[in-house]
Design a protein around this motif. Structure first.
Motif, PDB file in Angstrom:
ATOM      1  N   PRO A 189       0.824  -1.203   0.000  1.00 54.03           N
ATOM      2  CA  PRO A 189       0.000   0.000   0.000  1.00 54.03           C
ATOM      3  C   PRO A 189       0.863   1.260   0.000  1.00 54.03           C
ATOM      4  O   PRO A 189       1.918   1.291   0.639  1.00 54.03           O
ATOM      5  CB  PRO A 189      -0.797  -0.113   1.307  1.00 54.03           C
ATOM      6  CG  PRO A 189      -0.844  -1.576   1.602  1.00 54.03           C
ATOM      7  CD  PRO A 189       0.449  -2.138   1.080  1.00 54.03           C
ATOM      8  N   ARG A 190       0.430   2.251  -0.738  1.00 54.79           N
ATOM      9  CA  ARG A 190       1.063   3.578  -0.780  1.00 54.79           C
ATOM     10  C   ARG A 190       2.508   3.558  -1.288  1.00 54.79           C
ATOM     11  O   ARG A 190       3.323   4.385  -0.899  1.00 54.79           O
ATOM     12  CB  ARG A 190       1.036   4.261   0.609  1.00 54.79           C
ATOM     13  CG  ARG A 190      -0.283   4.185   1.343  1.00 54.79           C
ATOM     14  CD  ARG A 190      -1.406   4.891   0.645  1.00 54.79           C
ATOM     15  NE  ARG A 190      -1.262   6.335   0.615  1.00 54.79           N
ATOM     16  CZ  ARG A 190      -1.890   7.126  -0.267  1.00 54.79           C
ATOM     17  NH1 ARG A 190      -2.642   6.594  -1.197  1.00 54.79           N
ATOM     18  NH2 ARG A 190      -1.746   8.426  -0.207  1.00 54.79           N
ATOM     19  N   SER A 191       2.833   2.614  -2.135  1.00 57.91           N
ATOM     20  CA  SER A 191       4.205   2.548  -2.652  1.00 57.91           C
ATOM     21  C   SER A 191       4.350   3.371  -3.934  1.00 57.91           C
ATOM     22  O   SER A 191       5.468   3.562  -4.425  1.00 57.91           O
ATOM     23  CB  SER A 191       4.611   1.090  -2.904  1.00 57.91           C
ATOM     24  OG  SER A 191       3.719   0.472  -3.801  1.00 57.91           O
ATOM     25  N   GLY A 192       3.207   3.833  -4.470  1.00 58.64           N
ATOM     26  CA  GLY A 192       3.265   4.642  -5.689  1.00 58.64           C
ATOM     27  C   GLY A 192       2.819   3.901  -6.937  1.00 58.64           C
ATOM     28  O   GLY A 192       3.199   4.272  -8.049  1.00 58.64           O
ATOM     29  N   LYS A 193       1.981   2.876  -6.768  1.00 58.57           N
ATOM     30  CA  LYS A 193       1.514   2.088  -7.919  1.00 58.57           C
ATOM     31  C   LYS A 193       0.678   2.923  -8.878  1.00 58.57           C
ATOM     32  O   LYS A 193       0.919   2.908 -10.086  1.00 58.57           O
ATOM     33  CB  LYS A 193       0.680   0.886  -7.436  1.00 58.57           C
ATOM     34  CG  LYS A 193       1.468  -0.091  -6.596  1.00 58.57           C
ATOM     35  CD  LYS A 193       0.579  -1.191  -6.055  1.00 58.57           C
ATOM     36  CE  LYS A 193      -0.477  -0.688  -5.095  1.00 58.57           C
ATOM     37  NZ  LYS A 193       0.067  -0.032  -3.881  1.00 58.57           N
ATOM     38  N   THR A 194      -0.283   3.647  -8.311  1.00 58.33           N
ATOM     39  CA  THR A 194      -1.160   4.434  -9.175  1.00 58.33           C
ATOM     40  C   THR A 194      -0.377   5.552  -9.847  1.00 58.33           C
ATOM     41  O   THR A 194      -0.572   5.843 -11.030  1.00 58.33           O
ATOM     42  CB  THR A 194      -2.356   4.975  -8.365  1.00 58.33           C
ATOM     43  OG1 THR A 194      -3.053   3.852  -7.810  1.00 58.33           O
ATOM     44  CG2 THR A 194      -3.303   5.782  -9.237  1.00 58.33           C
ATOM     45  N   THR A 195       0.554   6.147  -9.116  1.00 56.36           N
ATOM     46  CA  THR A 195       1.409   7.192  -9.698  1.00 56.36           C
ATOM     47  C   THR A 195       2.208   6.612 -10.873  1.00 56.36           C
ATOM     48  O   THR A 195       2.317   7.233 -11.932  1.00 56.36           O
ATOM     49  CB  THR A 195       2.369   7.756  -8.618  1.00 56.36           C
ATOM     50  OG1 THR A 195       1.598   8.129  -7.477  1.00 56.36           O
ATOM     51  CG2 THR A 195       3.129   8.954  -9.137  1.00 56.36           C
TER      52      THR A 195
ATOM     53  N   GLY B 271      -3.053  -1.878  -3.328  1.00 56.19           N
ATOM     54  CA  GLY B 271      -2.079  -2.572  -2.488  1.00 56.19           C
ATOM     55  C   GLY B 271      -2.765  -3.393  -1.401  1.00 56.19           C
ATOM     56  O   GLY B 271      -3.843  -3.043  -0.947  1.00 56.19           O
TER      57      GLY B 271
ATOM     58  N   ASN C 265      10.935   3.034  -6.436  1.00 58.16           N
ATOM     59  CA  ASN C 265      10.324   4.343  -6.643  1.00 58.16           C
ATOM     60  C   ASN C 265      10.994   5.392  -5.747  1.00 58.16           C
ATOM     61  O   ASN C 265      10.683   5.512  -4.571  1.00 58.16           O
ATOM     62  CB  ASN C 265       8.826   4.225  -6.338  1.00 58.16           C
ATOM     63  CG  ASN C 265       8.042   5.430  -6.806  1.00 58.16           C
ATOM     64  OD1 ASN C 265       8.581   6.291  -7.509  1.00 58.16           O
ATOM     65  ND2 ASN C 265       6.780   5.491  -6.419  1.00 58.16           N
ATOM     66  N   VAL C 266      11.927   6.138  -6.349  1.00 54.35           N
ATOM     67  CA  VAL C 266      12.753   7.070  -5.569  1.00 54.35           C
ATOM     68  C   VAL C 266      12.184   8.489  -5.603  1.00 54.35           C
ATOM     69  O   VAL C 266      11.278   8.779  -6.386  1.00 54.35           O
ATOM     70  CB  VAL C 266      14.206   7.108  -6.106  1.00 54.35           C
ATOM     71  CG1 VAL C 266      14.850   5.743  -6.005  1.00 54.35           C
ATOM     72  CG2 VAL C 266      14.238   7.599  -7.548  1.00 54.35           C
TER      73      VAL C 266
ATOM     74  N   ASP D 220      11.653   7.821 -10.557  1.00 56.35           N
ATOM     75  CA  ASP D 220      10.880   8.747  -9.734  1.00 56.35           C
ATOM     76  C   ASP D 220       9.502   8.860 -10.382  1.00 56.35           C
ATOM     77  O   ASP D 220       9.301   9.649 -11.301  1.00 56.35           O
ATOM     78  CB  ASP D 220      11.589  10.106  -9.674  1.00 56.35           C
ATOM     79  CG  ASP D 220      10.826  11.107  -8.816  1.00 56.35           C
ATOM     80  OD1 ASP D 220       9.662  10.831  -8.460  1.00 56.35           O
ATOM     81  OD2 ASP D 220      11.400  12.162  -8.513  1.00 56.35           O
ATOM     82  N   SER D 221       8.569   8.056  -9.915  1.00 60.57           N
ATOM     83  CA  SER D 221       7.255   7.985 -10.559  1.00 60.57           C
ATOM     84  C   SER D 221       6.513   9.310 -10.530  1.00 60.57           C
ATOM     85  O   SER D 221       5.820   9.664 -11.474  1.00 60.57           O
ATOM     86  CB  SER D 221       6.392   6.921  -9.896  1.00 60.57           C
ATOM     87  OG  SER D 221       6.901   5.670 -10.189  1.00 60.57           O
ATOM     88  N   GLU D 222       6.667  10.015  -9.404  1.00 63.29           N
ATOM     89  CA  GLU D 222       5.974  11.294  -9.251  1.00 63.29           C
ATOM     90  C   GLU D 222       6.422  12.268 -10.346  1.00 63.29           C
ATOM     91  O   GLU D 222       5.602  12.892 -11.009  1.00 63.29           O
ATOM     92  CB  GLU D 222       6.298  11.852  -7.853  1.00 63.29           C
ATOM     93  CG  GLU D 222       5.504  13.056  -7.449  1.00 63.29           C
ATOM     94  CD  GLU D 222       4.048  12.731  -7.153  1.00 63.29           C
ATOM     95  OE1 GLU D 222       3.769  11.662  -6.586  1.00 63.29           O
ATOM     96  OE2 GLU D 222       3.191  13.555  -7.522  1.00 63.29           O
TER      97      GLU D 222
HETATM   98  N1  LIG Z   1       8.069  11.938  -3.540  1.00 61.29           N
HETATM   99  C1  LIG Z   1       7.428  10.975  -4.186  1.00 61.29           C
HETATM  100  N2  LIG Z   1       6.178  10.711  -3.852  1.00 61.29           N
HETATM  101  C2  LIG Z   1       5.511   9.745  -4.485  1.00 61.29           C
HETATM  102  C3  LIG Z   1       6.137   8.996  -5.526  1.00 61.29           C
HETATM  103  N3  LIG Z   1       5.266   8.093  -5.992  1.00 61.29           N
HETATM  104  C4  LIG Z   1       4.144   8.266  -5.264  1.00 61.29           C
HETATM  105  N4  LIG Z   1       4.267   9.263  -4.364  1.00 61.29           N
HETATM  106  C5  LIG Z   1       3.244   9.737  -3.425  1.00 61.29           C
HETATM  107  O1  LIG Z   1       2.864   8.679  -2.578  1.00 61.29           O
HETATM  108  C6  LIG Z   1       1.467   8.669  -2.339  1.00 61.29           C
HETATM  109  C7  LIG Z   1       0.854   7.351  -2.724  1.00 61.29           C
HETATM  110  O2  LIG Z   1       0.966   7.174  -4.104  1.00 61.29           O
HETATM  111  P1  LIG Z   1      -0.011   6.215  -4.933  1.00 61.29           P
HETATM  112  O3  LIG Z   1       0.501   6.194  -6.310  1.00 61.29           O
HETATM  113  O4  LIG Z   1      -1.427   6.580  -4.725  1.00 61.29           O
HETATM  114  O5  LIG Z   1       0.279   4.843  -4.200  1.00 61.29           O
HETATM  115  P2  LIG Z   1      -0.440   3.455  -4.417  1.00 61.29           P
HETATM  116  O6  LIG Z   1       0.632   2.429  -4.301  1.00 61.29           O
HETATM  117  O7  LIG Z   1      -1.239   3.463  -5.652  1.00 61.29           O
HETATM  118  O8  LIG Z   1      -1.379   3.379  -3.142  1.00 61.29           O
HETATM  119  P3  LIG Z   1      -2.571   2.339  -2.882  1.00 61.29           P
HETATM  120  O9  LIG Z   1      -3.285   2.119  -4.155  1.00 61.29           O
HETATM  121  O10 LIG Z   1      -3.399   3.050  -1.859  1.00 61.29           O
HETATM  122  O11 LIG Z   1      -1.935   1.116  -2.324  1.00 61.29           O
HETATM  123  C8  LIG Z   1       0.911   9.847  -3.131  1.00 61.29           C
HETATM  124  O12 LIG Z   1       0.748  10.930  -2.266  1.00 61.29           O
HETATM  125  C9  LIG Z   1       1.987  10.116  -4.166  1.00 61.29           C
HETATM  126  O13 LIG Z   1       1.974  11.465  -4.552  1.00 61.29           O
HETATM  127  C10 LIG Z   1       7.500   9.311  -5.875  1.00 61.29           C
HETATM  128  O14 LIG Z   1       8.101   8.737  -6.769  1.00 61.29           O
HETATM  129  N5  LIG Z   1       8.086  10.302  -5.166  1.00 61.29           N
END
Ligand SMILES: Nc1nc2c(ncn2[C@@H]2O[C@H](COP(=O)(O)OP(=O)(O)OP(=O)(O)O)[C@@H](O)[C@H]2O)c(=O)[nH]1
Ligand SMILES: [Mg+2]
Length: 362
Positions: free
Chosen positions: A9-15, A73, A206-207, A237-239
Motif C-alpha cells: 500500500p502507498r508505494s506509488g503504484k497508481t502514480t 495494495g 520508486n525514488v 521517480d514515478s511522481e
Molecule cells: N516523492 C514521491 N512521492 C511519491 C512517488 N510516488 C508516489 N508518491 C506519493 O505517494 C502517495 C501514494 O501514491 P499512490 O501512487 O497513490 O500509491 P499506491 O501504491 O497506488 O497506493 P494504494 O493504491 O493506496 O496502495 C501519493 O501521495 C503520491 O503522490 C514518488 O516517486 N516520489
C-alpha cells in the motif's frame, strides 16, 4: 502484452500507472471504483513504424500495445491472515504476463523510513504464500484422484504432480516459482494455475527527487544480492515521471534535457518489459495499414503469421522478409528487392526484432 502493477500500500503504484499510461491511464483511474483495479491500454511509441507508414503510404498505423493493470495494495498482515492475495487480485493477475512491482524508496512524510530490501522481501513473500496455498490445494486434489486414473490420463497427472512438487519445494524454501526449472511438459501442465510468483517480475524502486539528484543507485544492492531468473530491477521517480507524461511533446523534451534524463519512464519501462518477457517487435506494412506486432524472442515466421491471423499460419507458404534498417537505408521495398536485402524465408525462419514481414499464404 499485459503487465500487472503490484506493490505494498502507498508505494506509488497508481502514480507509476499514470506515468506509464498517460491520458488513457488517467481516464481508467478516473473510472475505476475505489479499491478496484484500473486497466489502460498504451500504444508503444515506435518511430520505425511511423517511417514504414510513410514509405508504404499506409492509411492507418496500428502500434503494438501494452495493457497495464493498476491493482490496489494489500497489507502484509492481510496476506498473512488469508494466506495470500485476495481472490479479486488473483483473477486480474491470472491474465498478466509480467509483474511490475513498485517499491517505495521516497520519503512519504509518515516518518517511516523507506525499507527497500524489506519491502521486496514482503512482496515476494506475498506472491510465494499465494502460490503455496494454490499448489497445495491442487496437489491435495491430485493425490485423491491420481490412483483412479490410467494410461494417458495417469501420465498427465504424474507430470503435473512432478511439476507441482518441484514448485512446492521451492516455495517452502522461500523461493519464487520463477526460480524453478521445469521441463516443457511440466510447465504446460502448470500453466492453468497461473502462479503469480512464476511470472517474470520487474522491481521498480520508486525514488524521490533527492535520491535522483544525489545520483545514488538503489538497485545496486538488490542486484548484488542476486535477482534470480526472470527478474530485473530499475529505479524511477514515478511522481516526476507522471508530471513529465502530462506535458506536451515540446515541453517534455525540454524538461528531460533540463534534468539530464535520457528518455521518459514510459519508454524505459516498455523496453524493460520487452526484455523481461523476451519479446521482440516485427512489422507488417501495406497501403491499408502499418502494423507493429509483438512476438517471443526466437519466434518463427510461422508463429509470426499466427500472431497476425490464424489463417496466415494454416495456409503459410513463405514469408518475404526485409529488416527495417535495410528498408530505411534503401528507401523503398522495390529497392530492397533489387539490392537483395529482401529475402524469401520459410516457416522456420527465426524472426528478428525490426523485421518487416509479408506473409504469403493460400
Ligand atoms: N516523492 C514521491 N512521492 C511519491 C512517488 N510516488 C508516489 N508518491 C506519493 O505517494 C502517495 C501514494 O501514491 P499512490 O501512487 O497513490 O500509491 P499506491 O501504491 O497506488 O497506493 P494504494 O493504491 O493506496 O496502495 C501519493 O501521495 C503520491 O503522490 C514518488 O516517486 N516520489
Ligand atoms: Mg493505488
Amino acid at each position: 502484452m499485459e503487465i500487472g502493477i503490484i506493490g505494498l500500500p502507498r508505494s506509488g503504484k497508481t502514480t507509476t500507472f499514470l506515468a506509464l499510461g498517460g491520458r488513457s491511464a488517467h481516464e481508467a483511474a478516473g473510472r475505476a471504483r475505489h479499491g478496484e483495479p484500473a486497466v489502460a491500454a498504451v500504444a508503444v511509441p515506435d518511430p520505425r513504424l511511423e517511417e514504414l507508414a510513410v514509405m508504404f503510404g499506409s492509411a492507418r498505423i496500428v502500434p503494438a500495445t501494452i495493457r497495464y493493470t493498476d491493482l490496489p495494495g494489500v497489507a502484509p498482515e492481510q496476506i498473512a491472515r488469508q494466506h495470500g492475495l485476495p481472490e479479486s487480485h488473483l483473477q486480474y493477475l491470472a491474465g498478466v504476463e509480467a509483474l511490475l512491482a513498485v517499491i517505495r524508496a521516497f520519503d512519504d512524510g509518515s516518518g517511516v523510513p523507506a525499507q527497500v530490501e524489506k519491502d521486496i522481501e514482503s512482496l515476494e513473500t506475498e506472491l510465494i504464500l499465494t502460490d503455496l496455498q494454490r499448489v497445495e490445494n491442487r496437489l491435495g486434489r491430485l493425490e485423491k484422484t491420481i490412483g483412479k486414473t490410467t494410461g494417458r490420463e495417469r501420465e498427465a497427472a504424474e507430470i503435473e504432480r512432478s511439476g507441482l512438487l518441484k514448485v512446492q519445494t521451492a516455495l517452502n524454501a522461500g523461493k519464487a516459482a520463477r526460480t524453478v526449472e521445469l521441463d516443457s511438459r511440466e510447465e504446460a501442465a502448470l500453466r492453468s494455475l497461473a502462479l503469480v510468483s512464476q511470472k517474470p517480475i520487474a522491481w521498480l524502486i520508486n525514488v524521490d527527487e533527492q535520491a535522483l539528484a544525489s545520483g545514488a543507485d538503489l538497485t545496486a544492492p538488490i542486484r548484488a544480492k542476486g535477482l534470480g531468473p526472470g527478474a530485473l530491477c530499475v529505479q524511477l521517480d514515478s511522481e516526476m515521471e507522471k508530471e513529465i507524461a502530462e506535458l506536451d511533446a515540446v515541453s517534455q523534451a525540454e524538461f528531460l534535457a533540463g534534468y539530464g534524463i535520457e528518455e521518459p519512464a514510459a519508454k524505459k519501462i516498455i523496453t524493460l518489459c520487452f526484455r523481461l518477457l523476451g519479446c521482440i517487435v516485427f512489422f507488417t506494412a501495406a497501403e491499408k495499414e502499418a502494423h507493429a506486432w509483438t512476438l517471443r524472442e526466437g519466434g518463427t515466421a510461422l508463429e509470426a503469421a499466427g500472431t497476425i491471423h490464424s489463417d496466415f499460419a494454416k495456409g503459410f507458404i513463405r514469408a518475404e522478409v526485409v529488416h527495417w534498417a535495410d528498408l530505411h537505408a534503401a528507401g523503398s521495398y522495390a529497392a530492397c528487392r533489387k539490392n537483395g536485402t529482401l529475402r524469401t524465408e520459410g516457416k522456420n525462419y527465426v524472426v528478428q526484432d525490426g523485421d518487416v514481414l509479408m506473409i504469403l499464404f493460400h
